[in-house]
Design an enzyme around this catalytic site. Structure first.
Site, PDB file in Angstrom:
ATOM      1  N   ASN A 150       4.799 -37.442 -24.584  1.00  0.00           N
ATOM      2  CA  ASN A 150       5.069 -36.783 -23.293  1.00  0.00           C
ATOM      3  C   ASN A 150       6.423 -37.149 -22.679  1.00  0.00           C
ATOM      4  O   ASN A 150       7.083 -36.293 -22.079  1.00  0.00           O
ATOM      5  CB  ASN A 150       3.925 -37.029 -22.311  1.00  0.00           C
ATOM      6  CG  ASN A 150       3.750 -38.486 -21.962  1.00  0.00           C
ATOM      7  OD1 ASN A 150       3.931 -39.358 -22.811  1.00  0.00           O
ATOM      8  ND2 ASN A 150       3.426 -38.758 -20.730  1.00  0.00           N
ATOM      9  N   GLY A 226      -0.542 -44.359 -25.318  1.00  0.00           N
ATOM     10  CA  GLY A 226      -1.133 -43.130 -25.851  1.00  0.00           C
ATOM     11  C   GLY A 226      -2.519 -42.930 -25.276  1.00  0.00           C
ATOM     12  O   GLY A 226      -2.829 -43.423 -24.189  1.00  0.00           O
ATOM     13  N   GLU A 248      -1.326 -49.083 -23.038  1.00  0.00           N
ATOM     14  CA  GLU A 248      -1.124 -48.198 -21.882  1.00  0.00           C
ATOM     15  C   GLU A 248      -1.787 -46.881 -22.233  1.00  0.00           C
ATOM     16  O   GLU A 248      -1.300 -46.152 -23.101  1.00  0.00           O
ATOM     17  CB  GLU A 248       0.375 -47.962 -21.637  1.00  0.00           C
ATOM     18  CG  GLU A 248       1.177 -49.218 -21.356  1.00  0.00           C
ATOM     19  CD  GLU A 248       0.784 -49.891 -20.057  1.00  0.00           C
ATOM     20  OE1 GLU A 248       0.247 -49.207 -19.166  1.00  0.00           O
ATOM     21  OE2 GLU A 248       1.005 -51.102 -19.947  1.00  0.00           O
ATOM     22  N   CYS A 282       1.484 -39.277 -17.609  1.00  0.00           N
ATOM     23  CA  CYS A 282       0.241 -40.051 -17.427  1.00  0.00           C
ATOM     24  C   CYS A 282       0.007 -40.356 -15.955  1.00  0.00           C
ATOM     25  O   CYS A 282      -1.107 -40.666 -15.565  1.00  0.00           O
ATOM     26  CB  CYS A 282       0.311 -41.328 -18.247  1.00  0.00           C
ATOM     27  SG  CYS A 282       1.802 -42.268 -17.908  1.00  0.00           S
ATOM     28  N   GLU A 464       3.330 -53.493 -18.588  1.00  0.00           N
ATOM     29  CA  GLU A 464       4.720 -53.446 -19.036  1.00  0.00           C
ATOM     30  C   GLU A 464       5.604 -53.650 -17.797  1.00  0.00           C
ATOM     31  O   GLU A 464       5.112 -53.822 -16.701  1.00  0.00           O
ATOM     32  CB  GLU A 464       5.010 -52.092 -19.698  1.00  0.00           C
ATOM     33  CG  GLU A 464       4.152 -51.860 -20.934  1.00  0.00           C
ATOM     34  CD  GLU A 464       4.565 -50.631 -21.723  1.00  0.00           C
ATOM     35  OE1 GLU A 464       4.501 -49.515 -21.172  1.00  0.00           O
ATOM     36  OE2 GLU A 464       4.966 -50.782 -22.892  1.00  0.00           O
TER      37      GLU A 464
HETATM   38  P1  NAD Z   1      -2.162 -40.370 -29.047  1.00  0.00           P
HETATM   39  O1  NAD Z   1      -3.045 -41.530 -28.736  1.00  0.00           O
HETATM   40  O2  NAD Z   1      -2.716 -39.259 -29.809  1.00  0.00           O
HETATM   41  O3  NAD Z   1      -0.863 -40.845 -29.839  1.00  0.00           O
HETATM   42  C1  NAD Z   1       0.006 -41.848 -29.353  1.00  0.00           C
HETATM   43  C2  NAD Z   1       0.710 -42.482 -30.529  1.00  0.00           C
HETATM   44  O4  NAD Z   1      -0.237 -43.180 -31.319  1.00  0.00           O
HETATM   45  C3  NAD Z   1       1.378 -41.471 -31.465  1.00  0.00           C
HETATM   46  O5  NAD Z   1       2.582 -42.012 -31.938  1.00  0.00           O
HETATM   47  C4  NAD Z   1       0.368 -41.347 -32.581  1.00  0.00           C
HETATM   48  O6  NAD Z   1       0.912 -40.933 -33.803  1.00  0.00           O
HETATM   49  C5  NAD Z   1      -0.152 -42.771 -32.665  1.00  0.00           C
HETATM   50  N1  NAD Z   1      -1.475 -42.924 -33.285  1.00  0.00           N
HETATM   51  C6  NAD Z   1      -2.457 -42.008 -33.413  1.00  0.00           C
HETATM   52  N2  NAD Z   1      -3.508 -42.544 -34.076  1.00  0.00           N
HETATM   53  C7  NAD Z   1      -3.188 -43.824 -34.346  1.00  0.00           C
HETATM   54  C8  NAD Z   1      -3.864 -44.900 -34.993  1.00  0.00           C
HETATM   55  N3  NAD Z   1      -5.076 -44.767 -35.498  1.00  0.00           N
HETATM   56  N4  NAD Z   1      -3.239 -46.091 -35.074  1.00  0.00           N
HETATM   57  C9  NAD Z   1      -2.016 -46.267 -34.547  1.00  0.00           C
HETATM   58  N5  NAD Z   1      -1.311 -45.279 -33.944  1.00  0.00           N
HETATM   59  C10 NAD Z   1      -1.904 -44.083 -33.836  1.00  0.00           C
HETATM   60  O7  NAD Z   1      -1.594 -39.904 -27.633  1.00  0.00           O
HETATM   61  P2  NAD Z   1      -0.647 -38.646 -27.344  1.00  0.00           P
HETATM   62  O8  NAD Z   1      -1.472 -37.414 -27.438  1.00  0.00           O
HETATM   63  O9  NAD Z   1       0.596 -38.788 -28.129  1.00  0.00           O
HETATM   64  O10 NAD Z   1      -0.252 -38.918 -25.816  1.00  0.00           O
HETATM   65  C11 NAD Z   1      -1.020 -38.499 -24.737  1.00  0.00           C
HETATM   66  C12 NAD Z   1      -1.838 -39.638 -24.184  1.00  0.00           C
HETATM   67  O11 NAD Z   1      -0.991 -40.728 -23.843  1.00  0.00           O
HETATM   68  C13 NAD Z   1      -2.547 -39.274 -22.905  1.00  0.00           C
HETATM   69  O12 NAD Z   1      -3.857 -39.781 -22.935  1.00  0.00           O
HETATM   70  C14 NAD Z   1      -1.747 -39.981 -21.829  1.00  0.00           C
HETATM   71  O13 NAD Z   1      -2.445 -40.294 -20.653  1.00  0.00           O
HETATM   72  C15 NAD Z   1      -1.320 -41.210 -22.540  1.00  0.00           C
HETATM   73  N6  NAD Z   1      -0.153 -41.823 -21.912  1.00  0.00           N
HETATM   74  C16 NAD Z   1      -0.319 -42.991 -21.223  1.00  0.00           C
HETATM   75  C17 NAD Z   1       0.757 -43.586 -20.585  1.00  0.00           C
HETATM   76  C18 NAD Z   1       0.607 -44.879 -19.828  1.00  0.00           C
HETATM   77  O14 NAD Z   1       1.621 -45.457 -19.485  1.00  0.00           O
HETATM   78  N7  NAD Z   1      -0.586 -45.347 -19.560  1.00  0.00           N
HETATM   79  C19 NAD Z   1       2.018 -42.973 -20.670  1.00  0.00           C
HETATM   80  C20 NAD Z   1       2.146 -41.781 -21.366  1.00  0.00           C
HETATM   81  C21 NAD Z   1       1.055 -41.214 -21.995  1.00  0.00           C
END
Ligand code: NAD
Length: 483
Positions: A150, A226, A248, A282, A464
């Site tokens: 994002n 994520g 996060e 997020c 963080e």
């Molecule tokens: P995601 O969890 O699908 O992916 C995030 C990252 O993790 C990607 O690089 C992905 O390839 C990797 N990943 C996926 N499966 C994995 C595994 N089994 N092991 C290790 N890495 C793996 O999330 P997304 O769809 O990319 O992002 C959206 C989500 O992120 C939303 O839920 C959002 O709220 C969250 N987010 C949180 C924050 C925060 O600061 N709390 C900030 C931005 C986004």
């Protein structure tokens, strides 16, 4: 078509498998570049490079490390236009947002941690007549940084910068959905003369590359941003290996609007907090709770303003909402709008994707969703409990402070909250009781890089930002000397 490559041991390299994934521009639905489909073999190479670089990098004088991070920041800034265009193209966000927020903040992240390392001090604890304790804060070794799509470069650099500043070597993985600016960052690191192996960027799928990073025995800490479900999997893998973890995760943030707020300003800011980056931040407020006595007035003004937002080509200067990041995510967002209808919600505006006829030729196959406002839903229904992560918000009236807090705290998440009121005592009271890691009062998204950043409950573990990140990326060791 451009081919993105991994950055391992100081060079741009193709994946061991020689396989690539298609990278799609969400505004057009067209494949425009190829992203490495790496696997555990590439992670192993990256790890070996990082391990060899660790001794040299962790012993590099602080001033030299500071200068290197400053060079990287300067390198991004020099290529500002290229980075801005790439981030917008890869993610679908308006060009002007990438220029105002994403890329400048990535530059700030490097500069902030470049200077922080020169001021990062460790503690000492004297025991009169007995001796003195001093605490060493040593780099961990090789650490893993995994980030989402994002705010691609912004969140990637938010991890990499403190990890490098504190003397670690990094194996990093950007989202496979938005890999391009991480690739540009590799080029900047090469130009800046970052010693080989200090930072390694491995592109590919989460289940392959991300999982291999988390499972790797030599990678001692994981900083992840994520989704909550991915965070759970990472924790399940990493916990038995006793890795340090910073998670996060997702959110479902409440916005509380009290009758004593400055209504015009609140409406304006809450629209921004709801729909910036297509609601794919997020920290966006997706559940808006409004005190009953002003509910209709707020709702009408809010909906009227949302209707003025322009959805369309991210390249246009007057676009407020660009494309949703992928077709799959667009379908997820639309499925939640359908769910809201089934749960009895009334769509006040939006409620669908943008018809092809409303888009210019370039974007007619892109993934666009209208900003959607829904009312009439119970605060415990799925639409109000689950993270949608798109341009969809719910409006719900509340009676009093207690009522508002019950609704706000009813979800499993606890990332951020915004409170709109002119009653100072109320602001303090509610901020204290709300279950969130970050609270804004009469504002949204104001960021001071020194403050702790992160969530409670299912929104994450650890923080963080500022010293929190410096502490995460170092291991404290207490040393006692007898007097
Ligand atoms: P995601 O969890 O699908 O992916 C995030 C990252 O993790 C990607 O690089 C992905 O390839 C990797 N990943 C996926 N499966 C994995 C595994 N089994 N092991 C290790 N890495 C793996 O999330 P997304 O769809 O990319 O992002 C959206 C989500 O992120 C939303 O839920 C959002 O709220 C969250 N987010 C949180 C924050 C925060 O600061 N709390 C900030 C931005 C986004």
């Amino acid at each position: 078509m451009e081919t993105i490559n991994n950055y391992i041991n100081g060079s741009l390299t193709e994946p061991v498998s020689k396989q690539y994934l298609q990278n799609i521009e969400p505004a057009t639905g067209q494949v425009y570049s190829l992203c490495p489909d790496s696997d555990e073999h590439d992670v192993q190479l990256a790890y070996e490079a990082a391990k060899s670089a660790f001794d040299g990098w962790s012993k590099t004088p602080l001033e030299e490390r500071m200068l290197m991070l400053m060079h990287i920041a300067d390198g991004i800034e020099k290529r500002m236009d290229e980075f801005v265009a790439a981030e917008s193209k890869d993610n679908g966000k308006p060009l002007k947002l990438a220029r105002a927020v994403d890329i400048p903040r990535a530059v700030s992240n490097f500069r902030f941690y470049a200077s922080a390392i020169q001021h990062f001090a460790s503690e000492s604890h004297q025991m009169p007549g007995v001796g003195i304790n001093y605490t060493l804060r040593q780099a961990i070794g090789v650490v893993g940084c995994i980030s989402p799509w994002n705010l691609p470069l912004y969140l990637f650099s938010w991890k990499i910068a403190p990890a490098l500043a504190t003397g670690n070597c990094v194996v990093a993985k950007p989202s496979e959905i938005t890999p391009y600016t991480a690739y540009l960052l590799s080029k900047v690191c090469i130009e800046a003369g970052l010693p080989k192996g200090v930072l390694n960027i491995v592109h590919g799928l989460g289940g392959k590359v991300g999982q291999a990073i988390v499972e790797h025995e030599g990678i001692k800490a994981i900083s992840f941003t994520g989704g909550t479900e991915t965070g759970k999997r990472i924790a399940a893998t990493a916990a038995p290996m006793f890795k340090k973890l910073s998670l996060e995760l997702g959110g479902k943030n409440p916005t509380l609007v009290f009758a004593d707020c400055d209504l015009d300003e609140t409406v304006k800011q809450v629209v921004t907090a709801s729909f910036s980056n297509q609601g794919e931040i997020c920290l966006c407020g997706s559940r808006i709770f409004v005190q009953k006595s002003i509910y209709e007035k707020f709702r009408d003004a809010f909906v009227a303003r949302v209707k003025t937002l322009k959805v369309g080509d991210p390249n246009n200067a007057d676009t407020n909402l660009g494309a949703i990041v992928s077709e799959q995510h667009k379908n997820k967002v639309l499925s939640y709008i359908q769910l809201a209808k089934e749960e009895g919600g009334k769509i006040l505006c939006g409620g669908s994707d943008l018809g092809q006829t409303e888009l210019n030729d370039r974007c007619k196959n892109g993934y666009f969703v209208l900003p959607t406002v829904i009312e009439g839903l119970h605060f415990q229904c799925r639409t109000q409990q689950e993270e949608i992560f798109g341009p969809v918000v719910t409006l719900t009236p509340f009676e009093n402070e207690e009522d508002a807090l019950t609704m706000a705290n009813s979800v499993r998440y606890g990332l951020s909250a915004a409170i709109w009121t002119n009653d100072l005592k109320r602001a303090h009271r509610v901020a204290e009781k709300i279950e969130a890691g970050i609270v804004w009062i009469n504002s949204w998204l104001v960021r001071d890089l020194r403050t702790p950043f992160g969530g409670v409950k299912a929104s994450g573990v650890g923080r963080e930002g500022g010293w929190e990140a410096m502490r995460f990326f170092t291991e404290p060791k207490n040393v006692f000397i007898k007097s």
